[in-house]
Design a protein around this motif. Structure first.
Motif, PDB file in Angstrom:
ATOM      1  N   VAL A   1     118.671   8.822 -90.075  1.00 47.57           N
ATOM      2  CA  VAL A   1     117.992   8.528 -91.345  1.00 47.57           C
ATOM      3  C   VAL A   1     117.392   7.121 -91.295  1.00 47.57           C
ATOM      4  CG1 VAL A   1     119.446  10.051 -92.759  1.00 47.57           C
ATOM      5  CG2 VAL A   1     120.113   7.661 -92.486  1.00 47.57           C
ATOM      6  N   SER A   2     116.234   6.962 -91.895  1.00 45.88           N
ATOM      7  CA  SER A   2     115.606   5.641 -92.003  1.00 45.88           C
ATOM      8  C   SER A   2     116.446   4.785 -92.953  1.00 45.88           C
ATOM      9  CB  SER A   2     114.188   5.782 -92.551  1.00 45.88           C
ATOM     10  OG  SER A   2     114.249   6.242 -93.897  1.00 45.88           O
ATOM     11  N   LEU A   3     116.224   3.492 -92.934  1.00 47.53           N
ATOM     12  CA  LEU A   3     116.946   2.599 -93.858  1.00 47.53           C
ATOM     13  C   LEU A   3     116.623   2.953 -95.304  1.00 47.53           C
ATOM     14  CD1 LEU A   3     116.484  -0.802 -91.983  1.00 47.53           C
ATOM     15  CD2 LEU A   3     118.612   0.507 -92.205  1.00 47.53           C
ATOM     16  N   ASN A   4     115.368   3.328 -95.543  1.00 48.11           N
ATOM     17  CA  ASN A   4     114.927   3.674 -96.894  1.00 48.11           C
ATOM     18  C   ASN A   4     115.636   4.933 -97.402  1.00 48.11           C
ATOM     19  OD1 ASN A   4     113.528   3.837 -99.250  1.00 48.11           O
ATOM     20  ND2 ASN A   4     111.542   4.335 -98.354  1.00 48.11           N
ATOM     21  N   LEU A   5     115.654   5.971 -96.554  1.00 42.82           N
ATOM     22  CA  LEU A   5     116.331   7.219 -96.939  1.00 42.82           C
ATOM     23  C   LEU A   5     117.839   6.988 -97.047  1.00 42.82           C
ATOM     24  CD1 LEU A   5     116.427  10.244 -97.520  1.00 42.82           C
ATOM     25  CD2 LEU A   5     116.351  10.663 -95.048  1.00 42.82           C
ATOM     26  N   GLY A   6     118.395   6.239 -96.099  1.00 45.03           N
ATOM     27  CA  GLY A   6     119.820   5.938 -96.148  1.00 45.03           C
ATOM     28  C   GLY A   6     120.197   5.232 -97.436  1.00 45.03           C
ATOM     29  N   HIS A   7     119.340   4.329 -97.887  1.00 43.60           N
ATOM     30  CA  HIS A   7     119.563   3.600 -99.141  1.00 43.60           C
ATOM     31  C   HIS A   7     119.615   4.573-100.325  1.00 43.60           C
ATOM     32  CE1 HIS A   7     119.202   0.430-102.167  1.00 43.60           C
ATOM     33  NE2 HIS A   7     118.211   1.105-102.703  1.00 43.60           N
ATOM     34  N   ARG A   8     118.650   5.499-100.362  1.00 43.44           N
ATOM     35  CA  ARG A   8     118.581   6.455-101.479  1.00 43.44           C
ATOM     36  C   ARG A   8     119.788   7.404-101.473  1.00 43.44           C
ATOM     37  NH1 ARG A   8     113.279   7.343 -99.693  1.00 43.44           N
ATOM     38  NH2 ARG A   8     113.605   9.598 -99.625  1.00 43.44           N
ATOM     39  N   LEU A   9     120.165   7.876-100.289  1.00 45.61           N
ATOM     40  CA  LEU A   9     121.316   8.788-100.183  1.00 45.61           C
ATOM     41  C   LEU A   9     122.612   8.069-100.566  1.00 45.61           C
ATOM     42  CD1 LEU A   9     120.417  10.619 -96.831  1.00 45.61           C
ATOM     43  CD2 LEU A   9     120.190  11.536 -99.157  1.00 45.61           C
ATOM     44  N   SER A  10     122.707   6.815-100.154  1.00 42.42           N
ATOM     45  CA  SER A  10     123.907   6.038-100.468  1.00 42.42           C
ATOM     46  C   SER A  10     124.067   5.865-101.978  1.00 42.42           C
ATOM     47  CB  SER A  10     123.834   4.676 -99.780  1.00 42.42           C
ATOM     48  OG  SER A  10     124.954   3.895-100.124  1.00 42.42           O
ATOM     49  N   LEU A  11     122.967   5.590-102.668  1.00 41.84           N
ATOM     50  CA  LEU A  11     123.014   5.455-104.129  1.00 41.84           C
ATOM     51  C   LEU A  11     123.455   6.771-104.775  1.00 41.84           C
ATOM     52  CD1 LEU A  11     119.828   3.352-105.012  1.00 41.84           C
ATOM     53  CD2 LEU A  11     122.220   2.631-105.130  1.00 41.84           C
ATOM     54  N   GLN A  12     122.977   7.879-104.206  1.00 41.79           N
ATOM     55  CA  GLN A  12     123.327   9.205-104.731  1.00 41.79           C
ATOM     56  C   GLN A  12     124.832   9.476-104.598  1.00 41.79           C
ATOM     57  OE1 GLN A  12     120.992  12.304-102.873  1.00 41.79           O
ATOM     58  NE2 GLN A  12     122.319  13.950-103.599  1.00 41.79           N
ATOM     59  N   ALA A  13     125.432   8.971-103.517  1.00 44.02           N
ATOM     60  CA  ALA A  13     126.849   9.241-103.239  1.00 44.02           C
ATOM     61  C   ALA A  13     127.789   8.219-103.868  1.00 44.02           C
ATOM     62  CB  ALA A  13     127.081   9.276-101.730  1.00 44.02           C
ATOM     63  N   LYS A  14     127.234   7.108-104.330  1.00 44.52           N
ATOM     64  CA  LYS A  14     128.064   6.004-104.825  1.00 44.52           C
ATOM     65  C   LYS A  14     129.034   6.465-105.915  1.00 44.52           C
ATOM     66  CE  LYS A  14     127.739   1.261-106.479  1.00 44.52           C
ATOM     67  NZ  LYS A  14     126.835   0.174-106.893  1.00 44.52           N
ATOM     68  N   GLY A  15     130.303   6.142-105.724  1.00 42.51           N
ATOM     69  CA  GLY A  15     131.312   6.491-106.717  1.00 42.51           C
ATOM     70  C   GLY A  15     131.802   7.926-106.632  1.00 42.51           C
ATOM     71  N   ARG A  16     131.188   8.731-105.754  1.00 44.18           N
ATOM     72  CA  ARG A  16     131.581  10.146-105.649  1.00 44.18           C
ATOM     73  C   ARG A  16     132.317  10.439-104.338  1.00 44.18           C
ATOM     74  NH1 ARG A  16     126.494  13.814-106.987  1.00 44.18           N
ATOM     75  NH2 ARG A  16     128.120  15.425-107.106  1.00 44.18           N
ATOM     76  N   ALA A  17     132.056   9.617-103.320  1.00 42.85           N
ATOM     77  CA  ALA A  17     132.727   9.779-102.023  1.00 42.85           C
ATOM     78  C   ALA A  17     132.586   8.460-101.275  1.00 42.85           C
ATOM     79  CB  ALA A  17     132.087  10.913-101.214  1.00 42.85           C
ATOM     80  N   GLN A  18     133.418   8.269-100.271  1.00 44.43           N
ATOM     81  CA  GLN A  18     133.261   7.083 -99.422  1.00 44.43           C
ATOM     82  C   GLN A  18     132.015   7.261 -98.557  1.00 44.43           C
ATOM     83  OE1 GLN A  18     137.097   6.303 -97.295  1.00 44.43           O
ATOM     84  NE2 GLN A  18     136.676   4.276 -98.104  1.00 44.43           N
ATOM     85  N   ARG A  19     131.210   6.212 -98.485  1.00 43.57           N
ATOM     86  CA  ARG A  19     129.964   6.286 -97.725  1.00 43.57           C
ATOM     87  C   ARG A  19     130.158   5.623 -96.365  1.00 43.57           C
ATOM     88  NH1 ARG A  19     126.928   3.001-102.125  1.00 43.57           N
ATOM     89  NH2 ARG A  19     128.949   1.991-101.927  1.00 43.57           N
ATOM     90  N   VAL A  20     129.809   6.365 -95.312  1.00 48.27           N
ATOM     91  CA  VAL A  20     130.009   5.895 -93.941  1.00 48.27           C
ATOM     92  C   VAL A  20     128.657   5.808 -93.242  1.00 48.27           C
ATOM     93  CG1 VAL A  20     131.154   6.380 -91.735  1.00 48.27           C
ATOM     94  CG2 VAL A  20     132.238   7.099 -93.886  1.00 48.27           C
ATOM     95  N   VAL A  21     128.394   4.694 -92.561  1.00 53.17           N
ATOM     96  CA  VAL A  21     127.185   4.631 -91.732  1.00 53.17           C
ATOM     97  C   VAL A  21     127.632   4.642 -90.277  1.00 53.17           C
ATOM     98  CG1 VAL A  21     126.930   2.083 -91.695  1.00 53.17           C
ATOM     99  CG2 VAL A  21     124.941   3.535 -91.380  1.00 53.17           C
ATOM    100  N   LEU A  22     127.021   5.550 -89.505  1.00 55.57           N
ATOM    101  CA  LEU A  22     127.359   5.708 -88.084  1.00 55.57           C
ATOM    102  C   LEU A  22     126.347   4.946 -87.236  1.00 55.57           C
ATOM    103  CD1 LEU A  22     128.317   9.025 -86.288  1.00 55.57           C
ATOM    104  CD2 LEU A  22     126.643   7.472 -85.289  1.00 55.57           C
ATOM    105  N   LEU A  23     126.859   4.046 -86.390  1.00 58.99           N
ATOM    106  CA  LEU A  23     126.017   3.234 -85.519  1.00 58.99           C
ATOM    107  C   LEU A  23     126.488   3.395 -84.074  1.00 58.99           C
ATOM    108  CD1 LEU A  23     126.118  -0.024 -87.707  1.00 58.99           C
ATOM    109  CD2 LEU A  23     124.267   1.663 -87.629  1.00 58.99           C
TER     110      LEU A  23
END
Length: 216
Positions: free
Chosen positions: A35-57
């Motif tokens: 995912v691009s940084l932009n898409l990752g940002h939007r998805l992260s906001l969508q998940a905030k408070g509903r599940a732990q958000r993990v970024v894989l590097l």
């Protein structure tokens, strides 16, 4: 339960609605789940408070890490490359948030590699070693390892199980390995990179049932 490699608002919503504890976003251009940084940002906001958000590097440089943390603001960083125990500890200190280190397992000797990481990483993820081909990804290859190998693991070592899991085999995997948590990516896809909401739901349902049985 972690659903990794989510890359659309619809499939992320399916994972959140089904009750995923963790959702993973991949930052690795060779992966069909990148995912691009932009898409990752939007998805992260969508998940905030509903599940732990993990970024894989994968073997990230300091700049890669800083950009991912700023854009995605993950609750946890997953390192899926050949990072050394020292590098894992350095990244953890840099980002001031928990770090999970993925380690490939194919034979008994691979379990000895876990000990040096136990102090520097907050969590260990045991995955199947990728096939020995140039095109192989470090994870998300849909292959599992011999779960019987984990009988030799120190029972005090807590780990998340990954590698070739799917709705059909996750209950057996939990029963055999006594894992505390499971992670799936390609096992809930209709094709590489495209998650299937029905398979996500089936996976979480099967895993939840198996964990409940294990605790009785």
């Amino acid at each position: 339960m972690k659903i990794c490699g989510l890359s659309t608002p619809e499939t992320l919503d399916a994972a959140l609605s089904a009750g995923a504890d963790m959702v993973g976003f991949v930052r690795f251009p060779k992966s069909p789940r990148h995912v691009s940084l932009n898409l990752g940002h939007r998805l992260s906001l969508q998940a905030k408070g509903r599940a732990q958000r993990v970024v894989l590097l994968v073997n990230p440089g300091d700049e890669d890490i800083a950009q991912a943390v700023e854009a995605i603001n993950p609750d946890l960083i997953q390192l899926h490359g050949s990072e050394t125990p020292e590098r894992v500890a350095e990244i953890r200190s840099m980002v001031k948030r928990p770090v999970m280190k993925a380690l490939g397992v194919a034979e008994p000797s691979d379990l000895q590699a876990l000990t040096p990481y136990a102090g520097g990483a907050d969590h260990l993820l045991l995955d199947a070693k990728p096939p020995r081909t140039a095109a192989a990804l470090p994870g998300g290859n849909g292959i599992s390892f011999d779960w019987g190998l984990l009988k030799g693991l120190d029972p005090k070592v807590s780990f998340m199980l990954s590698g070739g899991l799917n709705p059909e085999n996750v209950a057996e995997a939990i029963r055999l390995t006594k894992t505390q948590a499971v992670d799936v990516s390609s096992g809930v896809e209709s094709r590489p990179g495209l998650k299937d909401p029905a398979r996500i739901e089936a996976f979480i349902r099967a895993a939840r049932s198996a964990f409940a049985a294990a605790h009785h």
